[in-house]
Design a protein around this motif. Structure first.
Motif, PDB file in Angstrom:
ATOM      1  N   ALA A   1      -6.444  -0.040  -4.257  1.00 25.93           N
ATOM      2  CA  ALA A   1      -7.571  -0.346  -3.381  1.00 25.93           C
ATOM      3  C   ALA A   1      -8.582   0.794  -3.378  1.00 25.93           C
ATOM      4  O   ALA A   1      -9.139   1.144  -2.342  1.00 25.93           O
ATOM      5  CB  ALA A   1      -7.091  -0.640  -1.958  1.00 25.93           C
TER       6      ALA A   1
ATOM      7  N   GLY B   1     -10.771  -1.415  -7.241  1.00 25.81           N
ATOM      8  CA  GLY B   1      -9.920  -2.384  -6.572  1.00 25.81           C
ATOM      9  C   GLY B   1     -10.626  -3.099  -5.432  1.00 25.81           C
ATOM     10  O   GLY B   1     -10.482  -4.323  -5.260  1.00 25.81           O
TER      11      GLY B   1
ATOM     12  N   ILE C   1     -11.305  -7.119  -5.110  1.00 25.99           N
ATOM     13  CA  ILE C   1     -11.055  -7.909  -3.906  1.00 25.99           C
ATOM     14  C   ILE C   1     -12.310  -8.694  -3.527  1.00 25.99           C
ATOM     15  O   ILE C   1     -12.243  -9.896  -3.212  1.00 25.99           O
ATOM     16  CB  ILE C   1     -10.610  -6.985  -2.757  1.00 25.99           C
TER      17      ILE C   1
ATOM     18  N   ALA D   1      -3.628  -7.059  -1.218  1.00 24.18           N
ATOM     19  CA  ALA D   1      -3.877  -5.722  -1.749  1.00 24.18           C
ATOM     20  C   ALA D   1      -2.569  -4.931  -1.738  1.00 24.18           C
ATOM     21  O   ALA D   1      -1.787  -5.023  -0.789  1.00 24.18           O
ATOM     22  CB  ALA D   1      -4.923  -5.008  -0.910  1.00 24.18           C
TER      23      ALA D   1
ATOM     24  N   ALA E   1      -8.959  -2.240   2.205  1.00 24.33           N
ATOM     25  CA  ALA E   1      -8.885  -3.498   1.461  1.00 24.33           C
ATOM     26  C   ALA E   1      -9.184  -4.691   2.363  1.00 24.33           C
ATOM     27  O   ALA E   1      -9.910  -5.616   1.967  1.00 24.33           O
ATOM     28  CB  ALA E   1      -7.510  -3.636   0.816  1.00 24.33           C
TER      29      ALA E   1
ATOM     30  N   ALA F   1      -9.512  -8.506   1.656  1.00 23.70           N
ATOM     31  CA  ALA F   1      -8.088  -8.818   1.462  1.00 23.70           C
ATOM     32  C   ALA F   1      -7.552  -9.518   2.705  1.00 23.70           C
ATOM     33  O   ALA F   1      -7.885  -9.152   3.833  1.00 23.70           O
ATOM     34  CB  ALA F   1      -7.293  -7.553   1.187  1.00 23.70           C
TER      35      ALA F   1
ATOM     36  N   GLY G   1      -1.878  -7.040   3.095  1.00 31.17           N
ATOM     37  CA  GLY G   1      -1.668  -5.756   2.442  1.00 31.17           C
ATOM     38  C   GLY G   1      -0.191  -5.441   2.317  1.00 31.17           C
ATOM     39  O   GLY G   1       0.595  -5.773   3.208  1.00 31.17           O
TER      40      GLY G   1
END
Length: 360
Positions: free
Chosen positions: A188, A192, A196, A209, A220, A225, A228
């Motif tokens: 993330a 990353g 997302i 994530a 994230a 996201a 997580g």
């Protein structure tokens, strides 16, 4: 040739040295851009560490934005005074990859040993990634730049040159996510978070994530996201599948860590694919059982720079930013001066930053 300041790598693993270098005037088909901002990408750090070899001395940096201040002969549809982003994507326009609308994997990359940079004594200075953007100015091919709005903040715009297009493109193009499908994004960081965002824009049902800290997972979620998972769990893929209710249609690996690559297939649903974005050091290897991919119809695919076409995709992403649908300002962790570039690199290497940006 004119004198400019640049951060030069003289030895792999050593601090960069900010010094005066010589920059040639733009030749046919080229533009000179006076930079307003350049971000620190992990690829720049890996190159400066010697992860992939290369020629020294060199000027790295490839995620930049600024204003055109000179034009070479034959440049069309660009003008002095235009604000632009500068990318490392320099298509030749005639190889099979370019002819197939895949300019990110052009088969005729430029030779940085013959670029516009020289030492003040006239010695060689490698023009890394066709950009050399850890500098006050760059000279690049006109195909590498895309105009941006006059009012767009440079430190946000420069992120479109690499981190944003790489992450968003990995989800939209390489993974080919469709509405209702599920994604796992491993890592993330700057790329990353944009993967997302890309999965969200593509209509993913759930986006999990995976990262090492709760702080990164909170980031994230802020970027889209739905769930997580801590990578340090004994079997993080089980937690991801529990959140999804099944395996993922796409697992996007945005970090260059071998353990991330070796575990990525465990998150997949039958028929899913691993999208390989993060770049480990040369010589690093990962182990897989091919029979599992064959038996489940799964696959792995590499994605360079998000498989984008910059003239098409950067204007699209700018429009999304203007609508509030693509976060850019929030990606900037801190602004630094060129003289502070080694501190900015150290902060980036520590892993907490989304994107550190050098501003001029």
């Amino acid at each position: 040739m004119q004198k400019i300041r640049a951060a030069v790598c003289h030895a792999f693993g050593a601090p960069l040295e900010v010094e005066e270098v010589a920059l040639a005037a733009p030749g046919p088909g080229e533009v000179e851009v006076t930079l307003e901002a350049v971000a620190i990408c992990h690829s720049d750090i890996s190159y400066a560490e010697g992860a992939w070899g290369g020629t020294l001395p060199a000027v790295y940096g490839h995620e930049a934005a600024g204003r055109i201040t000179a034009l070479g002969a034959g440049v069309e549809r660009l003008f002095a005074g235009d604000r632009v982003v500068v990318t490392l994507i320099r298509p030749c326009g005639h190889c099979p990859a370019c002819a197939s609308n895949r300019p990110t994997v052009c088969e005729n990359p430029p030779d940085g040993r013959h670029g516009p940079l020289r030492t003040l004594e006239g010695g060689p200075l490698f023009h890394a990634m066709a950009c050399g953007a850890f500098a006050e100015k760059v000279v690049v091919n006109a195909s590498q730049v895309v105009p941006i709005p006059e009012a767009m903040p440079a430190e946000s715009a420069c992120l479109l040159s690499c981190g944003v297009i790489t992450g968003v493109g990995a989800a939209v193009y390489a993974a080919g996510l469709r509405p209702g499908q599920d994604a796992v994004v491993i890592g993330a960081g700057g790329v990353g978070l944009n993967a997302i965002q890309g999965a969200r824009l593509a209509g993913a049902r759930r986006i999990v994530a995976v990262d090492m800290t709760e702080e990164k997972l909170a980031d994230a979620r802020a970027f889209g996201a739905t769930d997580g998972v801590l990578a340090g769990e004994a079997r993080p893929w089980k937690a991801a599948k529990a959140a999804l209710g099944r395996g993922a249609d796409a697992v996007i690996v945005t970090v260059g860590a071998i353990p991330a690559y070796e575990t990525a297939p465990r998150y997949l649903a039958p028929g899913g694919r691993v999208v390989m974005v993060g770049m480990p050091h040369s010589g690093a290897t990962a182990d897989y059982e091919p029979v599992l991919f064959a038996a489940t119809g799964q696959g792995m695919v590499g994605s360079k720079m998000g498989d984008v076409v910059i003239a098409r995709d950067i204007p699209w992403m700018i429009d999304l930013y203007d609508q509030g649908r693509l976060k850019l300002d929030e990606l900037v962790s801190r602004r630094w001066r060129l003289e502070e570039i080694n501190e900015a690199i150290a902060d980036t290497r520590a892993g907490g930053a989304r994107r550190n940006v050098i501003v001029f």
